[in-house]
Design an enzyme around this catalytic site. Sequence first.
Site, PDB file in Angstrom:
ATOM      1  N   HIS A   7       0.822  -1.205   0.000  1.00 45.35           N
ATOM      2  CA  HIS A   7       0.000   0.000   0.000  1.00 45.35           C
ATOM      3  C   HIS A   7       0.861   1.262   0.000  1.00 45.35           C
ATOM      4  O   HIS A   7       2.044   1.216   0.309  1.00 45.35           O
ATOM      5  CB  HIS A   7      -0.982   0.028   1.183  1.00 45.35           C
ATOM      6  CG  HIS A   7      -0.340   0.006   2.544  1.00 45.35           C
ATOM      7  ND1 HIS A   7      -0.024  -1.163   3.204  1.00 45.35           N
ATOM      8  CD2 HIS A   7       0.024   1.010   3.379  1.00 45.35           C
ATOM      9  CE1 HIS A   7       0.504  -0.873   4.386  1.00 45.35           C
ATOM     10  NE2 HIS A   7       0.553   0.443   4.521  1.00 45.35           N
ATOM     11  N   GLU A  43      -6.839   4.486  10.897  1.00 44.39           N
ATOM     12  CA  GLU A  43      -6.471   4.233   9.511  1.00 44.39           C
ATOM     13  C   GLU A  43      -7.563   3.542   8.736  1.00 44.39           C
ATOM     14  O   GLU A  43      -8.394   2.836   9.294  1.00 44.39           O
ATOM     15  CB  GLU A  43      -5.142   3.475   9.426  1.00 44.39           C
ATOM     16  CG  GLU A  43      -5.020   2.285  10.340  1.00 44.39           C
ATOM     17  CD  GLU A  43      -3.657   1.617  10.278  1.00 44.39           C
ATOM     18  OE1 GLU A  43      -2.645   2.317  10.493  1.00 44.39           O
ATOM     19  OE2 GLU A  43      -3.610   0.403  10.031  1.00 44.39           O
ATOM     20  N   GLN A  54      -3.820   3.564   1.666  1.00 45.96           N
ATOM     21  CA  GLN A  54      -4.093   3.658   3.096  1.00 45.96           C
ATOM     22  C   GLN A  54      -4.177   5.132   3.485  1.00 45.96           C
ATOM     23  O   GLN A  54      -3.384   5.947   2.995  1.00 45.96           O
ATOM     24  CB  GLN A  54      -2.964   2.978   3.888  1.00 45.96           C
ATOM     25  CG  GLN A  54      -3.195   2.969   5.393  1.00 45.96           C
ATOM     26  CD  GLN A  54      -2.052   2.299   6.153  1.00 45.96           C
ATOM     27  OE1 GLN A  54      -0.893   2.626   5.963  1.00 45.96           O
ATOM     28  NE2 GLN A  54      -2.389   1.358   6.996  1.00 45.96           N
ATOM     29  N   HIS A  78       3.975   7.110   3.845  1.00 46.32           N
ATOM     30  CA  HIS A  78       4.927   6.009   3.665  1.00 46.32           C
ATOM     31  C   HIS A  78       4.504   5.099   2.525  1.00 46.32           C
ATOM     32  O   HIS A  78       3.375   5.170   2.050  1.00 46.32           O
ATOM     33  CB  HIS A  78       5.099   5.205   4.955  1.00 46.32           C
ATOM     34  CG  HIS A  78       3.860   4.497   5.457  1.00 46.32           C
ATOM     35  ND1 HIS A  78       2.967   5.067   6.338  1.00 46.32           N
ATOM     36  CD2 HIS A  78       3.352   3.269   5.174  1.00 46.32           C
ATOM     37  CE1 HIS A  78       1.987   4.215   6.598  1.00 46.32           C
ATOM     38  NE2 HIS A  78       2.175   3.105   5.897  1.00 46.32           N
ATOM     39  N   GLU A 128       7.528   1.067   5.061  1.00 48.25           N
ATOM     40  CA  GLU A 128       6.966   0.064   5.970  1.00 48.25           C
ATOM     41  C   GLU A 128       7.153  -1.292   5.316  1.00 48.25           C
ATOM     42  O   GLU A 128       6.989  -1.423   4.092  1.00 48.25           O
ATOM     43  CB  GLU A 128       5.455   0.345   6.162  1.00 48.25           C
ATOM     44  CG  GLU A 128       4.749  -0.699   7.010  1.00 48.25           C
ATOM     45  CD  GLU A 128       3.227  -0.460   7.107  1.00 48.25           C
ATOM     46  OE1 GLU A 128       2.737   0.597   6.655  1.00 48.25           O
ATOM     47  OE2 GLU A 128       2.543  -1.341   7.625  1.00 48.25           O
TER      48      GLU A 128
HETATM   49 CO    CO Z   1       0.948   1.467   6.306  1.00 47.89          CO
END
Ligand code: CO
Length: 134
Positions: A7, A43, A54, A78, A128
Amino acid sequence: MLEGIDHVALAVSDLDESLAHLNEVWGLDEATRERVEEQGVEEAMLALGDCCLQLVAPAGKDSRLMRYIERRGEGIHHIAFRVEDLEATLKHLKDKGVELIDDSPRPGGGGSLIAFVHPRSQNGVLIELIQRPR
Ligand code: CO
């Protein structure tokens, strides 16, 4: 080692507003939504082809993400790489001298395991790593 991009995460200040916008403009539907207390964020994960988008929003005034948004504004937060074996990937990165935020896997959303790589080790981009449950 890397299975793909899991994502791309956007930091937003108002989750409801962003979800409504993404639905109205792009026709994206909310897939899952959860509040992660220990990270001070709320989230939402939206399916987008083989990948996901996301949205991360601050949960509460003292959220670290709130300070991030105040400092840098909304935007890309990210990029998440999906890995098969997070433990092995972290060991590989440590051997390569990569600076990690998380030395060991921790629980993420949807039963996943996650760890973050420091932006200093990747051209200023927060990465991530995510291992999805099989
Ligand atoms: Co994430």
